[in-house]
Motif scaffolding. Structure first.
Motif, PDB file in Angstrom:
ATOM      1  N   ARG A   1       0.843  -1.186   0.000  1.00 11.33           N
ATOM      2  CA  ARG A   1       0.000   0.000   0.000  1.00 11.33           C
ATOM      3  C   ARG A   1       0.880   1.238   0.000  1.00 11.33           C
ATOM      4  NH1 ARG A   1      -4.857  -1.899   0.181  1.00 11.33           N
ATOM      5  NH2 ARG A   1      -5.201  -3.939   1.127  1.00 11.33           N
ATOM      6  N   LEU A   2       0.421   2.273  -0.665  1.00 10.73           N
ATOM      7  CA  LEU A   2       1.231   3.466  -0.856  1.00 10.73           C
ATOM      8  C   LEU A   2       1.616   4.119   0.459  1.00 10.73           C
ATOM      9  CD1 LEU A   2      -0.649   5.044  -3.908  1.00 10.73           C
ATOM     10  CD2 LEU A   2       1.494   3.764  -3.931  1.00 10.73           C
ATOM     11  N   GLY A   3       0.750   4.060   1.462  1.00  9.77           N
ATOM     12  CA  GLY A   3       1.041   4.682   2.748  1.00  9.77           C
ATOM     13  C   GLY A   3       1.405   3.711   3.837  1.00  9.77           C
ATOM     14  N   GLN A   4       1.738   2.499   3.489  1.00 12.27           N
ATOM     15  CA  GLN A   4       2.063   1.471   4.475  1.00 12.27           C
ATOM     16  C   GLN A   4       3.387   1.800   5.159  1.00 12.27           C
ATOM     17  OE1 GLN A   4       1.890  -2.424   2.798  1.00 12.27           O
ATOM     18  NE2 GLN A   4       2.878  -3.441   4.538  1.00 12.27           N
ATOM     19  N   PRO A   5       3.439   1.808   6.501  1.00  8.61           N
ATOM     20  CA  PRO A   5       4.718   2.103   7.183  1.00  8.61           C
ATOM     21  C   PRO A   5       5.792   1.093   6.809  1.00  8.61           C
ATOM     22  CG  PRO A   5       2.868   2.187   8.710  1.00  8.61           C
ATOM     23  CD  PRO A   5       2.345   1.594   7.439  1.00  8.61           C
ATOM     24  N   LEU A   6       6.987   1.569   6.602  1.00  7.57           N
ATOM     25  CA  LEU A   6       8.073   0.666   6.222  1.00  7.57           C
ATOM     26  C   LEU A   6       8.396  -0.329   7.324  1.00  7.57           C
ATOM     27  CD1 LEU A   6      10.574   2.981   4.330  1.00  7.57           C
ATOM     28  CD2 LEU A   6       8.675   1.655   3.445  1.00  7.57           C
ATOM     29  N   THR A   7       8.084   0.021   8.572  1.00  6.12           N
ATOM     30  CA  THR A   7       8.359  -0.897   9.671  1.00  6.12           C
ATOM     31  C   THR A   7       7.519  -2.162   9.585  1.00  6.12           C
ATOM     32  OG1 THR A   7       6.753   0.334  10.997  1.00  6.12           O
ATOM     33  CG2 THR A   7       9.066   0.933  11.240  1.00  6.12           C
ATOM     34  N   SER A   8       6.440  -2.136   8.790  1.00  2.02           N
ATOM     35  CA  SER A   8       5.577  -3.314   8.653  1.00  2.02           C
ATOM     36  C   SER A   8       6.019  -4.226   7.524  1.00  2.02           C
ATOM     37  CB  SER A   8       4.127  -2.882   8.417  1.00  2.02           C
ATOM     38  OG  SER A   8       3.994  -2.230   7.156  1.00  2.02           O
ATOM     39  N   LEU A   9       7.024  -3.831   6.751  1.00  2.00           N
ATOM     40  CA  LEU A   9       7.455  -4.635   5.614  1.00  2.00           C
ATOM     41  C   LEU A   9       8.335  -5.780   6.070  1.00  2.00           C
ATOM     42  CD1 LEU A   9       8.388  -1.896   2.981  1.00  2.00           C
ATOM     43  CD2 LEU A   9       6.176  -2.953   3.417  1.00  2.00           C
ATOM     44  N   SER A  10       8.260  -6.868   5.349  1.00  3.21           N
ATOM     45  CA  SER A  10       9.188  -7.961   5.579  1.00  3.21           C
ATOM     46  C   SER A  10      10.539  -7.610   4.981  1.00  3.21           C
ATOM     47  CB  SER A  10       8.655  -9.255   4.943  1.00  3.21           C
ATOM     48  OG  SER A  10       8.620  -9.131   3.529  1.00  3.21           O
ATOM     49  N   ASP A  11      11.554  -8.431   5.268  1.00  2.36           N
ATOM     50  CA  ASP A  11      12.885  -8.145   4.751  1.00  2.36           C
ATOM     51  C   ASP A  11      12.908  -8.173   3.231  1.00  2.36           C
ATOM     52  OD1 ASP A  11      13.931  -7.816   7.238  1.00  2.36           O
ATOM     53  OD2 ASP A  11      14.589  -9.893   7.439  1.00  2.36           O
ATOM     54  N   GLY A  12      12.216  -9.147   2.644  1.00  2.00           N
ATOM     55  CA  GLY A  12      12.197  -9.232   1.195  1.00  2.00           C
ATOM     56  C   GLY A  12      11.515  -8.043   0.560  1.00  2.00           C
ATOM     57  N   GLU A  13      10.426  -7.580   1.152  1.00  2.00           N
ATOM     58  CA  GLU A  13       9.725  -6.413   0.621  1.00  2.00           C
ATOM     59  C   GLU A  13      10.563  -5.153   0.745  1.00  2.00           C
ATOM     60  OE1 GLU A  13       5.112  -7.722   1.582  1.00  2.00           O
ATOM     61  OE2 GLU A  13       6.368  -6.812   3.121  1.00  2.00           O
ATOM     62  N   ALA A  14      11.197  -4.960   1.904  1.00  2.00           N
ATOM     63  CA  ALA A  14      12.034  -3.773   2.091  1.00  2.00           C
ATOM     64  C   ALA A  14      13.210  -3.778   1.134  1.00  2.00           C
ATOM     65  CB  ALA A  14      12.525  -3.710   3.540  1.00  2.00           C
ATOM     66  N   ARG A  15      13.762  -4.956   0.888  1.00  2.00           N
ATOM     67  CA  ARG A  15      14.907  -5.079  -0.020  1.00  2.00           C
ATOM     68  C   ARG A  15      14.515  -4.665  -1.435  1.00  2.00           C
ATOM     69  NH1 ARG A  15      19.246  -4.321  -0.640  1.00  2.00           N
ATOM     70  NH2 ARG A  15      20.932  -5.705  -1.173  1.00  2.00           N
ATOM     71  N   ARG A  16      13.407  -5.212  -1.920  1.00  2.00           N
ATOM     72  CA  ARG A  16      12.969  -4.895  -3.277  1.00  2.00           C
ATOM     73  C   ARG A  16      12.474  -3.449  -3.397  1.00  2.00           C
ATOM     74  NH1 ARG A  16       8.944  -9.546  -5.005  1.00  2.00           N
ATOM     75  NH2 ARG A  16       8.695  -9.801  -2.759  1.00  2.00           N
ATOM     76  N   LEU A  17      11.868  -2.936  -2.332  1.00  2.00           N
ATOM     77  CA  LEU A  17      11.399  -1.555  -2.387  1.00  2.00           C
ATOM     78  C   LEU A  17      12.570  -0.594  -2.499  1.00  2.00           C
ATOM     79  CD1 LEU A  17       9.011   0.386  -2.258  1.00  2.00           C
ATOM     80  CD2 LEU A  17       9.272   0.417   0.231  1.00  2.00           C
ATOM     81  N   ARG A  18      13.669  -0.904  -1.850  1.00  2.00           N
ATOM     82  CA  ARG A  18      14.854  -0.046  -1.966  1.00  2.00           C
ATOM     83  C   ARG A  18      15.361  -0.033  -3.402  1.00  2.00           C
ATOM     84  NH1 ARG A  18      18.436   2.347   1.348  1.00  2.00           N
ATOM     85  NH2 ARG A  18      20.580   2.566   0.635  1.00  2.00           N
TER      86      ARG A  18
END
Length: 923
Positions: free
Chosen positions: A796-813
């Motif tokens: 979600r566009l406004g989803q806090p980054l603290t709620s992302l999994s490691d894989g999601e945070a990695r790809r989002l970067r």
């Protein structure tokens, strides 16, 4: 911000009851023996009415694609409920500040024990003050050892300081020969400003009759004891008298009388006592029961455990207060520009560092590696066991320290120095460090929740991790491990696979049962477990040979040839050559990187991959490019070395015009950061809403539609949508804001709509929904295309980054860079290119998702750029053009190049990857 899935969406989940799954003969004997954790109707993020059974006292593996709900289930449901139940055991008076702690949204949660969540992110994101010794709680054991066994040594005089009690002095006198005459006394100052007549009368009134004049300048005793009637006492120039308390003969004295005389001398002398005898060296021996240096009279503090913590006022440097740095005004500031001149940045007071054990202070002990400290602690333990001379508290502290060190060594971290800051650890090292501290804690009956413990680990390290997890399970713990590694899944007792997709397409149970049953299931993980060698890496393409022809995307598309062409670098194509690279365990190694190609730097965890690529190579290339673009472009491009990182020379940077580093960690640490900000569309969204008629009528600027503005955000939660609850000695928890209901904006701001949606509604859209909604906004669509290609359409566009999994945070970067820097990526084939450094590109990803990320990264060399990636997974060798393997071990046993060349299985015995790399067809 979670949205409940529409009730019209079917959920064909194979929800087999746990009891039914146990009826066949393949079930593990542990499963069900200790009861079950039963979850019914769980609703959290994309989990909508989830029903699940998890066995207690077992190792439960949770797997599935990124965004399927694994971390939500493990962290936000199991761990949150386990922590809530633990808090419920507190007395009512202690729970008054915790009454707002919310229960996870579920119909039934039964059988969940007290839980603890272990994640390497907590260690890596900690401040530089947090070292490996602190995160595994080894500092506490060392502090106890130093307080009990340490010796205070004056740093100026190098004299050991040891207080002696009356009993200690009595034992010392017992060593004198029989018949030895000795006297016990205490000092009295009789300098020029002292009336000696008054001093004599006072001492006589207290019952004393004899003194020994002592001249400090001559440092010798008078040859006879004087009585108070001797008038010469009033004429002598000595500055000190030693008043005789008692005169005794060794062997004939009364032990009680001697002990009483020693106690009187220590008390009357302010902690200082002197024993005078012709049988003693220099005729006398001084003894103190305080911590004053006998040479320079400097006073020290008694060693106690708080003295060895910079976070405690007793042990912190009094100037910088334990932070080690000062601001421009000389005030303590961890981010200050000046190092504290009192403690030299060590943060402990000088009295703390004056305590030494085996001629080393606490910080010198922590500078040792795990293996070195283990060896040093083992020797005293062995000797003491034979002599039984060590106190129970000392023995307990040594055993506690050895338990932690042994666990660290068993997990393959024996090479690490214990003072290494946790933020400088590789992800795999931080994960194992957190786990080691938990295992060595000795707690039992808990639920340990681990998030991606295999991240960044080589298969050799994963075997050690699996053995450690098995030992923890055998100690009576319950384990819930979120991971994708097939070896960890096979070692588990019970497996939960969520899916089938991500976001709204996930959150369902596609399998639950034993690993043997999973191997027979037709799921992505089941097929991997059943035949792991069938698709060892998700990208089935074979990279082609680099040639002189201009690069294009077709050359890097999936090859249809059955054999792999030999990698032969044409002589006229440039190379990037780094010589003499050093830092940590790198000792002057030389590497070559083909420009315009894809290089994989691999090896076991701790071999030096991160140091080589992200420290030495990144710094060398950045400095060379800076010099090339500056006014002194013709100067020697070799920068000067700083600290322990350096190199001799770098060649080939003239073919590069830019450097991009995509390393580990969340894109932004701010709790207000969200995918919209990372992708660079937050400003566009604010401008869209500011251009609406109602916003213009009310005079709302674009800033009012951002959660960073005080004019538009909720004043209670400050735009976070949640309020943080301080649980004192427990980690803070968050609850939905009672005023805005999680919307994050003031009601009048929510009145402004775009296409019948408020700014809160827009931020609640998924990336795919936002891509469809803003079809008439090409700039927004262009920046949403990259996360769609990387499989992040469910975020979600406004989803806090603290709620992302490691894989999601990695790809989002990665998506954030590709979305906000299109010019750096989509350049023509003419002119210099950029160097991209990527750390562990497949972190946190299911193998079915590898292709999306690897194919997207593969497009960078297709456009002529150079890509250097680090990875501990040998399966990725077939994805690269050039492979550099470091090793053969970790720490001091690593830091060397053991293989460099095209990706093929080497016969070099030292290559760890040769045992784990799929055989590649040879040309």
């Amino acid at each position: 911000m979670a949205r409940r899935r529409s009730s019209t969406v079917s959920t064909p989940t194979p929800r087999l009851a746990a009891d039914a799954l146990l009826r066949d003969g393949t079930a593990n004997s542990r499963v069900g023996r200790f009861g079950w954790m039963r979850l019914r109707g769980v609703r959290a993020r994309n989990l909508d009415g989830l029903d699940l059974d998890l066995p207690r006292g077992c190792w439960v593996a949770i797997t599935g694609p990124t965004g399927a709900g694994k971390t939500t289930l493990a962290r936000d449901v199991l761990h949150a409920e386990g922590r809530r139940r633990y808090i419920e055991t507190f007395p009512a008076a202690s729970r008054r500040a915790m009454e707002r702690l919310e229960r996870p949204d579920a119909d039934t949660l039964e059988g969940i024990p007290t839980a603890r969540f272990l994640s390497a992110t907590d260690a890596i994101s900690s401040g530089r003050r947090t070292s490996l010794a602190r995160v595994v709680e080894l500092r506490h054991a060392l502090a106890t050892l130093f307080s009990l066994e340490g010796v205070v040594v004056c740093p100026d005089c190098r004299v050991g300081i040891r207080p002696r009690s009356a009993t200690d002095l009595a034992h010392l006198l017992d060593q004198l020969p029989e018949g030895t005459r000795y006297a016990i006394g205490f000092p009295v100052e009789v300098g020029p400003n002292v009336n000696r007549r008054v001093a004599l009368d006072t001492l006589r009134a207290e019952g004393y009759t004899r003194v020994v004049p002592w001249d400090r300048a001559k440092t010798q005793f008078n040859d006879r004891v004087r009585t108070f009637e001797d008038e010469d006492l009033l004429k002598q120039t000595c500055r000190e008298w030693w008043v005789i308390v008692d005169r005794l003969i060794r062997g004939n004295e009364n032990p009680a009388r001697r002990l009483d005389s020693l106690s009187t001398a220590l008390a009357r002398g302010g902690g200082l006592c002197r024993i005078v005898s012709d049988a003693l060296p220099n005729g006398a021996i001084d003894a103190r029961n305080d911590w004053r240096c006998p040479s320079c009279a400097r006073m020290f503090l008694e060693p106690t455990p708080p003295l060895f913590f910079e976070t405690n006022p007793l042990g912190a440097c009094p100037v910088c207060r334990g932070v080690g740095r000062l601001d421009d005004q000389g005030r303590p500031d961890p981010h200050g520009s000046a190092v504290c001149g009192t403690c030299q940045g060590l943060r402990l007071r000088s009295e703390s560092l004056a305590v030494r054990l085996e001629d080393a202070n606490l910080l010198e002990w922590e500078a040792l590696t795990v293996e070195q400290m283990t060896e040093r602690l083992m020797r005293p333990v062995t000797n003491v066991a034979a002599s039984s001379g060590e106190s129970p508290r000392t023995t307990s502290a040594r055993r506690r320290a050895l338990a932690i060190l042994t666990t660290l060594d068993q997990l393959g971290l024996g090479h690490l120095p214990l003072d290494r800051p946790c933020r400088d650890l590789a992800r795999g090292e931080a994960t194992r460090a957190i786990l080691a501290g938990a295992i060595a804690s000795g707690l039992s009956g808990l639920l340990w929740v681990l998030d991606e413990p295999s991240t960044g680990l080589h298969p050799c390290d994963i075997r050690r991790l699996s053995e450690a997890l098995g030992r923890t399970r055998d100690q009576g713990q319950s384990l819930v491990v979120v991971d994708h590694d097939p070896d960890l899944i096979r070692a588990a007792d019970w497996v939960i696979e969520l899916g089938p997709g991500s976001g709204s397409e996930g959150g369902r149970v596609v399998f639950q049962g034993t690993p043997d049953q999973l191997a027979q299931a037709d799921t992505p993980t089941g097929r991997l477990i059943a035949n792991p060698s069938a698709t060892p890496w998700a990208v089935a393409s074979q990279p082609p040979t680099l040639s002189n022809s201009p690069p294009d995307s077709a050359r890097f598309s999936r090859a249809r040839k059955s054999s792999r062409p030999r990698f032969e670098r044409p002589p006229d194509r440039p190379w990037l050559r780094l010589t003499g690279a050093r830092g940590r365990n790198l000792r002057g190694i030389d590497i070559s990187i083909p420009l315009g190609g894809l290089t994989l730097v691999t090896g076991v965890s701790g071999a030096g991959k991160r140091t080589l690529v992200l420290d030495v190579l990144a710094w060398a290339v950045a400095e060379a490019i800076r010099i090339q673009k500056g006014p002194s472009a013709d100067a020697n491009p070799r920068p000067r070395a700083h600290e322990s990182v350096g190199f001799e020379a770098i060649e080939g940077c003239e073919h590069l015009e830019g450097l991009e580093v995509i390393a580990s960690g969340p894109p932004i640490r701010s709790p207000r950061s969200c995918p919209a900000g990372v992708l660079g569309i937050a400003g566009e969204l604010r401008r869209v809403f500011a251009a609406t008629p109602l916003a213009k009528q009310r005079g709302y600027p674009a800033a009012f539609f951002g959660i960073g503005s005080t004019g538009g955000r909720c004043s209670t939660c400050k735009g976070l949508g949640v309020v943080t609850l301080d649980l004192a000695f427990l980690p803070d928890v968050s609850a939905t804001c009672p005023d805005c209901g999680g919307k994050r904006f003031r009601p009048e701001i929510l009145d402004v709509t775009y296409q019948n949606r408020s700014i809160a509604d827009i931020l609640d859209l998924t990336i795919r929904e936002g891509f469809a909604l803003f079809k008439n906004k090409p700039k927004i669509q262009a920046r949403l295309r990259a996360p769609l290609e990387l499989g992040l359409d469910h975020l979600r566009l406004g989803q806090p980054l603290t709620s992302l999994s490691d894989g999601e945070a990695r790809r989002l970067r990665l998506a954030g860079f590709l979305a906000t820097s299109p010019a750096a990526v989509e350049r023509s084939s003419r002119g210099p290119k950029s160097l991209f450094l990527v750390e562990e590109p497949i972190w946190g990803l299911h193998r079915s998702e590898w292709s999306r990320v690897l194919d997207r990264l593969r497009s960078l060399p297709a456009l002529g750029h150079t890509l250097v990636a680090t990875s501990s997974r040998p399966e990725l060798e077939g994805w690269a053009d050039w492979v550099i393997e470091l090793g053969p071990g970790a720490g001091d046993r690593g830091g060397r190049v053991i293989f460099q060349g095209p990706p093929r299985v080497s016969s070099t015995p030292s290559r760890h990857n040769a045992d784990h790399t799929p055989s590649l067809p040879q040309s």
